[in-house]
Design a protein around this motif. Structure first.
Motif, PDB file in Angstrom:
ATOM      1  N   UNK B 179       0.868  -1.182   0.000  1.00 56.94           N
ATOM      2  CA  UNK B 179       0.000   0.000   0.000  1.00 56.94           C
ATOM      3  C   UNK B 179       0.898   1.222   0.000  1.00 56.94           C
ATOM      4  N   UNK B 180       0.566   2.200  -0.837  1.00 59.56           N
ATOM      5  CA  UNK B 180       1.390   3.405  -0.887  1.00 59.56           C
ATOM      6  C   UNK B 180       0.549   4.661  -0.857  1.00 59.56           C
ATOM      7  N   UNK B 181       1.190   5.744  -0.469  1.00 51.53           N
ATOM      8  CA  UNK B 181       0.512   7.045  -0.440  1.00 51.53           C
ATOM      9  C   UNK B 181       1.048   7.912  -1.570  1.00 51.53           C
ATOM     10  N   UNK B 182       0.135   8.501  -2.322  1.00 53.42           N
ATOM     11  CA  UNK B 182       0.572   9.336  -3.444  1.00 53.42           C
ATOM     12  C   UNK B 182      -0.205  10.645  -3.406  1.00 53.42           C
ATOM     13  N   UNK B 183       0.458  11.708  -3.806  1.00 51.03           N
ATOM     14  CA  UNK B 183      -0.268  12.964  -3.965  1.00 51.03           C
ATOM     15  C   UNK B 183      -0.986  12.899  -5.305  1.00 51.03           C
ATOM     16  N   UNK B 184      -2.270  13.211  -5.275  1.00 54.03           N
ATOM     17  CA  UNK B 184      -3.086  12.999  -6.474  1.00 54.03           C
ATOM     18  C   UNK B 184      -2.554  13.733  -7.697  1.00 54.03           C
ATOM     19  N   UNK B 185      -1.912  14.882  -7.477  1.00 51.80           N
ATOM     20  CA  UNK B 185      -1.406  15.617  -8.640  1.00 51.80           C
ATOM     21  C   UNK B 185       0.005  15.165  -9.024  1.00 51.80           C
ATOM     22  N   UNK B 186       0.494  14.120  -8.381  1.00 49.95           N
ATOM     23  CA  UNK B 186       1.841  13.637  -8.730  1.00 49.95           C
ATOM     24  C   UNK B 186       1.843  12.136  -9.009  1.00 49.95           C
ATOM     25  N   UNK B 187       0.795  11.670  -9.661  1.00 48.65           N
ATOM     26  CA  UNK B 187       0.741  10.251 -10.013  1.00 48.65           C
ATOM     27  C   UNK B 187       1.472  10.039 -11.338  1.00 48.65           C
ATOM     28  N   UNK B 188       2.241   8.989 -11.420  1.00 48.45           N
ATOM     29  CA  UNK B 188       2.945   8.669 -12.664  1.00 48.45           C
ATOM     30  C   UNK B 188       2.380   7.404 -13.287  1.00 48.45           C
ATOM     31  N   UNK B 189       2.223   7.431 -14.596  1.00 47.90           N
ATOM     32  CA  UNK B 189       1.663   6.281 -15.304  1.00 47.90           C
ATOM     33  C   UNK B 189       2.709   5.709 -16.248  1.00 47.90           C
ATOM     34  N   UNK B 190       2.379   4.544 -16.811  1.00 47.98           N
ATOM     35  CA  UNK B 190       3.362   3.928 -17.696  1.00 47.98           C
ATOM     36  C   UNK B 190       3.264   4.469 -19.121  1.00 47.98           C
ATOM     37  N   UNK B 191       2.267   5.284 -19.368  1.00 49.32           N
ATOM     38  CA  UNK B 191       2.076   5.818 -20.719  1.00 49.32           C
ATOM     39  C   UNK B 191       3.051   6.958 -21.022  1.00 49.32           C
ATOM     40  N   UNK B 192       3.883   6.797 -22.037  1.00 52.83           N
ATOM     41  CA  UNK B 192       4.833   7.867 -22.376  1.00 52.83           C
ATOM     42  C   UNK B 192       4.091   9.061 -22.963  1.00 52.83           C
ATOM     43  N   UNK B 193       4.672  10.236 -22.767  1.00 44.81           N
ATOM     44  CA  UNK B 193       3.949  11.435 -23.196  1.00 44.81           C
ATOM     45  C   UNK B 193       4.359  11.949 -24.567  1.00 44.81           C
ATOM     46  N   UNK B 194       5.645  11.802 -24.912  1.00 52.25           N
ATOM     47  CA  UNK B 194       6.058  12.460 -26.160  1.00 52.25           C
ATOM     48  C   UNK B 194       6.921  11.567 -27.043  1.00 52.25           C
ATOM     49  N   UNK B 195       6.709  11.703 -28.332  1.00 51.27           N
ATOM     50  CA  UNK B 195       7.569  11.020 -29.299  1.00 51.27           C
ATOM     51  C   UNK B 195       8.977  11.606 -29.170  1.00 51.27           C
ATOM     52  N   UNK B 196       9.972  10.751 -29.219  1.00 52.01           N
ATOM     53  CA  UNK B 196      11.345  11.235 -29.092  1.00 52.01           C
ATOM     54  C   UNK B 196      11.855  11.233 -27.663  1.00 52.01           C
ATOM     55  N   UNK B 197      10.972  10.941 -26.709  1.00 50.97           N
ATOM     56  CA  UNK B 197      11.409  10.848 -25.322  1.00 50.97           C
ATOM     57  C   UNK B 197      12.469   9.758 -25.177  1.00 50.97           C
ATOM     58  N   UNK B 198      13.407   9.982 -24.268  1.00 51.07           N
ATOM     59  CA  UNK B 198      14.470   8.982 -24.087  1.00 51.07           C
ATOM     60  C   UNK B 198      13.985   7.863 -23.179  1.00 51.07           C
ATOM     61  N   UNK B 199      14.275   6.634 -23.577  1.00 50.14           N
ATOM     62  CA  UNK B 199      13.975   5.494 -22.707  1.00 50.14           C
ATOM     63  C   UNK B 199      15.228   5.218 -21.884  1.00 50.14           C
ATOM     64  N   UNK B 200      15.078   5.296 -20.573  1.00 49.74           N
ATOM     65  CA  UNK B 200      16.247   5.108 -19.721  1.00 49.74           C
ATOM     66  C   UNK B 200      16.077   3.898 -18.815  1.00 49.74           C
ATOM     67  N   UNK B 201      17.208   3.276 -18.569  1.00 50.13           N
ATOM     68  CA  UNK B 201      17.281   2.077 -17.728  1.00 50.13           C
ATOM     69  C   UNK B 201      17.845   2.539 -16.391  1.00 50.13           C
ATOM     70  N   UNK B 202      17.134   2.202 -15.303  1.00 49.26           N
ATOM     71  CA  UNK B 202      17.559   2.643 -13.976  1.00 49.26           C
ATOM     72  C   UNK B 202      17.602   1.426 -13.052  1.00 49.26           C
ATOM     73  N   UNK B 203      18.710   1.254 -12.346  1.00 46.54           N
ATOM     74  CA  UNK B 203      18.736   0.191 -11.334  1.00 46.54           C
ATOM     75  C   UNK B 203      19.821  -0.846 -11.534  1.00 46.54           C
ATOM     76  N   UNK B 204      19.593  -2.001 -10.938  1.00 47.05           N
ATOM     77  CA  UNK B 204      20.607  -3.068 -10.948  1.00 47.05           C
ATOM     78  C   UNK B 204      20.970  -3.494 -12.366  1.00 47.05           C
ATOM     79  N   UNK B 205      22.172  -4.026 -12.481  1.00 45.51           N
ATOM     80  CA  UNK B 205      22.587  -4.559 -13.777  1.00 45.51           C
ATOM     81  C   UNK B 205      21.802  -5.836 -14.074  1.00 45.51           C
ATOM     82  N   UNK B 206      21.716  -6.139 -15.359  1.00 48.46           N
ATOM     83  CA  UNK B 206      20.967  -7.315 -15.778  1.00 48.46           C
ATOM     84  C   UNK B 206      21.850  -8.562 -15.743  1.00 48.46           C
ATOM     85  N   UNK B 207      21.309  -9.613 -15.162  1.00 50.88           N
ATOM     86  CA  UNK B 207      22.032 -10.879 -15.118  1.00 50.88           C
ATOM     87  C   UNK B 207      21.141 -11.999 -15.617  1.00 50.88           C
TER      88      UNK B 207
END
Lengths: 226, 721
Positions: B179-207
């Motif tokens: 369960x998490x708490x979020x501010x309603x005006x700061x929700x993030x979705x998986x839908x990208x907003x703009x063409x040309x946006x950079x796809x970035x990889x964040x976190x542990x290395x892949x094994x």
């Protein structure tokens, strides 16, 4: 003059926010949050090393954090006779730095222990002035390595110098244990010889607000401020 | 492409034909891997979709229903609550510690991916009979794993359930909820907003961990690495997740991210395809840029389920700032691709396109099955013989049955008070945490009654939802919404499929009545080993709210001398499944009588009365009645030196289950007000007794208080060791 304090955050600290709220609500003074890579501490009356899993507990609980950049200034702060409080992982860090004696090893049942525990004060110091003799405090613990250990000589000197601040005791619940984690002489918290540094396993910052099951954790800050 | 290879990838030949006809060309191995990952039950719900569509998923407070990383509800002001439950059953059987730990890690990522800070976790775990050494090993490992991950990252575990039953012996269940708490005006979705946006990889290395069908992957692709067949269970690192969480939340709070998706099941494949599909755009990703722990083929990178990884879309102008913040948190970061406008999923490796597929075929054309199902036969009525059952024996049986005992041994291994906002710790009717900096509290509970659901999937599911509902009501928490985790055996068996279909129908009915929409969920099928199917286990996670933490009911006795009342409607002895099972009266599933129909209107009416009486401060303490009846409810309410004295015509009724059942404690002076209030509202009650000091008395017969309490609190640990 208002009481100033600071909480150090290491990567993996997870009680830093709790400690900040604890200080803000109880001291009403300025509270700084200091990142471990900062080179210096502001002038404050009290520094808290908070609980958590600094650096993921890799190597040994507290070992990596004890080598952080900010630690030099933490040591200076303590050497100037100001207060330094290590809670849980903070206690482990203090023993790793060498500011407190002994070590915290795995709990006697080899399991993480998260529950309410009961402690009372052993020897008087500035951190427990507001606590009465034989007053039983209810404060949560949450640790895997909280079993205080030291050799006989150290134990003797801890006693002779009245450095034992808190010990675990039986509480009002019929099934509460006297020594929850197997610590030598049920030690829950110790100070240095000068008694301006306290390390303790129980979390007073989780027992101070009206909605917490107990408000006994207040007494530590009240002791320091009064 | 050879048929074995297709089947090994979990696709049917018919499914493969659809793909091939659509593309009109042969697939690359990488593409086959993608379909294997995206067209399995876990990702595309091909068996359950038809039925899940029937569930109520919206009302005035739902901000986000199913289909995102987590559901989100509105709790007024600028506060939203994100929550979801997910299973990690199979990995937790293969490797209990890491399997359960990564289950917790995965569900936490689902929450903070949406910009919410996790504030609580719960779990629902089920094992076989404790007589088996294997069960002890699994229980220890699972509890250790859940604790290790949650404790380290520092999210309080506030409740859950733990059941032991023979059908889970070779197929334990581990469902984790966050369960998490979020501010309603700061929700993030998986839908990208703009063409040309950079796809970035964040976190542990892949094994190589968690690669779908890891053995096959290495057989096909790496002829010379015999020594490199890593286990396919993911390994978790909660420290890395803590850094990742803080790093991501910081990026989101500064508005540096457009959209985010966690790399969970099926890793980079699933997260990038989801992104493209949600945004109706394309993705172009260069696999050579993915940070690796060890040399991997493109196929392996696509299917790796290494933990603690995120995929985000950022605007190019924010690249340096994002890099700087993640450096502070010591997190790997790499730009690996961009959002395109061609609605294709393209992966490149070594300057070659290894995957080039239209998004449509992967997502929209995913198979959907209408599997055959049977409706259970009508049950014959049966009268059980209770004449040989003695009160002492029943109590004794309960005190040596793990399912009834105090489970402190489990939750004392979890940190339930970190974050400093815990109001009610595990082991009570629901876990409750405060929303930081407000007076609002969130209650949450997980429940399932598999025995009820096997007897009658439709009614049984209603009872399960009602139990969650009562757990919250008992605390004076207003139930708001549901997440569900449908754990079933193989849907290819029409009987099992029938259980799935009918229980979803029961869920729909109850959720609609309680106005608690289903906002997120997970389906776990094929839970059967050695031809033993698990009991149907659709777990409910329910979340509710009270705006004022001071109004929360205690679940523990308050004062000696106070009256004890029982509300609701008792199920008859012959119709109380757990009583019949646990007293060894029914020896197989066919013997049980059908469940009594659960009257949802009555359930709601009683609940409304409990909420009202709580607000009026008539209720000093309250607990719901479930397995173990009034007696177990009273044991759970025991506190300090308090015990109870009750009078009841037939003492066996003390152990029967209930609909709309609550035990309430009230002051003597409120008795008239309370009974007239209940009478006026048409709620049945029974004045059963009072709270006394250090005694348990049933119909004037005294029981050894200390013996019972000692057994209740300590037997769990004795039995499992």
């Amino acid at each position: 003059m208002s009481f100033k304090s600071a909480v150090i955050t290491f990567p993996g600290s997870n009680c830093d926010r709790d400690a900040l709220c604890y200080l803000q609500d109880l001291t009403k003074g300025v509270v700084y949050n200091i990142w471990h890579e900062e080179a210096s501490l502001p002038q404050v009356d009290l520094v808290i090393l908070p609980g958590g899993f600094s650096f993921g507990d890799y190597l040994r609980s507290g070992a990596m954090a004890s080598k952080s950049k900010i630690i030099n200034d933490v040591i200076k702060h303590a050497n100037n006779d100001r207060y330094l409080l290590g809670i849980c992982n903070g206690f482990q860090i203090l023993t790793e730095i060498g500011l407190l004696e002994g070590a915290l090893i795995q709990n006697k049942n080899l399991k993480f222990l998260g529950k309410n525990c009961f402690i009372k004060k052993k020897f008087k110091n500035n951190f427990n002035l507001s606590i009465k003799e034989d007053q039983v405090l209810q404060i949560p613990v949450a640790h895997n390595e909280g079993n205080f250990y030291c050799d006989n000589e150290t134990l003797k000197s801890l006693k002779n110098n009245e450095q034992i601040a808190f010990e675990y005791c039986k509480g009002e619940f019929s099934n509460s244990e006297e020594n929850i984690n197997g610590s030598i002489e049920a030690i829950a918290g110790i100070t240095n010889k000068k008694k301006n540094i306290l390390g303790m396993m129980p979390h007073p910052e989780r027992a101070y607000s009206d909605f917490h099951p107990s408000q006994d954790g207040k007494l530590i800050i009240e002791s320091l401020i009064s | 492409m050879n048929e074995d290879l297709i089947l090994q990838h979990g696709l049917t030949l018919d499914e493969f034909k659809i793909i091939k006809n659509y593309l009109n060309r042969d697939l690359t191995m990488e593409e086959l891997g993608i379909f294997s990952a995206m067209w399995n039950e876990h990702c595309c719900y091909k068996t359950s979709k038809k039925w899940l569509k029937k569930l109520p998923t919206e009302n005035e407070i739902v901000i986000q229903g199913p289909g995102e990383n987590a559901g989100i509800i509105d709790i007024q002001d600028n506060d939203g609550i994100a929550f979801k439950i997910e299973s990690h059953n199979h990995p937790s059987y293969i490797e209990p510690f890491n399997g359960s730990a990564t289950g917790v890690g995965g569900i936490l990522r689902d929450i903070f991916t949406m910009g919410a800070r996790p504030i609580a976790t719960l779990d629902s775990i089920r094992f076989g009979l404790i007589e088996s050494e294997k069960t002890k090993y699994l229980l220890n490992g699972v509890v250790h794993g859940i604790g290790h991950y949650g404790n380290c990252i520092g999210i309080p575990n506030i409740g859950g359930e733990c059941e032991f039953e023979s059908t889970y012996g070779f197929n334990n269940l581990v469902n984790a909820m966050a369960v998490g708490h979020v501010q309603k005006d700061k929700i993030f979705y998986s839908k990208p907003k703009s063409i040309g946006g950079l796809i970035v990889y964040i976190g542990s290395k892949t094994g190589k961990d968690g690669i779908h069908g890891a053995s096959m992957a290495s057989d096909v692709f790496s002829e010379d690495d015999e020594d490199d067949k890593r286990p396919s269970v993911q390994v978790g690192d909660p420290f890395m997740e803590k850094l990742l969480m803080e790093g991501c939340l910081e990026l989101m709070s500064l508005g540096l991210i457009e959209s985010m998706q966690d790399m969970g099941a099926a890793g980079i494949t699933s997260s990038s395809v989801e992104m493209a599909s949600k945004g109706n755009v394309g993705v172009l990703i260069n696999l050579d840029k993915v940070p690796l722990r060890q040399p991997l083929s493109a196929y392996e990178i696509l299917l790796s389920e290494s933990q603690e990884r995120m995929l985000a879309v950022i605007h190019e102008k924010n690249n340096n700032k994002v890099k700087e913040i993640l450096q502070k948190w010591q997190i790997d970061y790499e730009v690996i691709g961009e959002i395109t406008n061609n609605k294709r999923v393209v992966f490149e490796s070594n300057n070659k396109k290894v995957v080039d597929l239209p998004v449509d075929i992967i997502v929209d054309d995913a198979p959907e099955y209408d599997r055959e199902f049977y409706i259970p036969r009508k049950r014959k009525g049966k009268d059980f013989d209770f004449s040989n059952i003695k009160l002492e024996d029943i109590i004794n049986t309960l005190l040596f049955n793990l399912n009834y005992l105090d489970k402190s041994w489990v939750f004392n291994q979890y940190d339930s008070t970190v974050m400093g906002d815990t109001i009610k710790e595990p082991g009570q009717s629901s876990g409750i945490v405060k929303i930081h900096g407000t007076q609002k509290v969130i209650g949450a509970t997980t429940d399932c009654n598999p025995l009820y659901i096997r007897i009658n999937p439709y009614e049984g599911m209603k009872y399960t939802v009602a139990e969650s509902y009562r757990n919250l009501i008992a605390c004076n928490i207003n139930p708001l919404a549901i997440t569900n985790n449908l754990n079933f055996a193989s849907p290819l068996d029409p009987n099992i499929m029938g259980e799935l279909v009918l229980s979803i129908d029961g869920l729909k009915k109850a959720a609609a009545k309680f106005n608690t929409p289903i906002v997120s969920g997970n389906v776990s099928l094929y839970n059967q080993t050695n031809q033993i199917p698990i009991k149907p286990t659709p777990v409910i996670g329910m979340v509710g709210l009270n705006q004022d933490l001071k109004k929360i009911n205690s679940n523990k006795f308050c004062n000696i001398g106070n009256k004890i009342l029982v509300l609701g409607k008792q199920l008859e002895k012959n119709l109380s499944p757990y009583l019949l099972q646990d007293q060894n009266l029914a020896s197989n599933i066919n013997e049980y009588n059908d469940l009594e129909e659960l009257d949802l209107d009555y359930e709601k009416k009683v609940a409304d009365c409990v909420l009202k009486m709580s607000d009026l401060k008539y209720i000093m303490s309250c607990n719901d009645i479930s397995r173990g009846g009034v007696f177990l409810s009273l044991l759970k309410m025991q506190y300090k030196d308090m015990g109870f004295k009750v009078n009841i015509p037939d003492p066996i009724d003390l152990f029967c289950e209930y609909s709309a059942g609550y035990v309430i404690e009230i002051r003597n002076e409120d008795l008239n007000n309370v009974t007239s209030f209940l009478g006026k509202n048409g709620v049945g009650y029974f004045e059963i007794g009072e709270i006394i000091r250090e005694n348990i008395e049933i119909n004037s017969k005294k029981f050894d208080y200390f013996d019972i309490m000692n057994n209740y609190h300590n037997n769990f640990e004795k039995i499992i060791n």
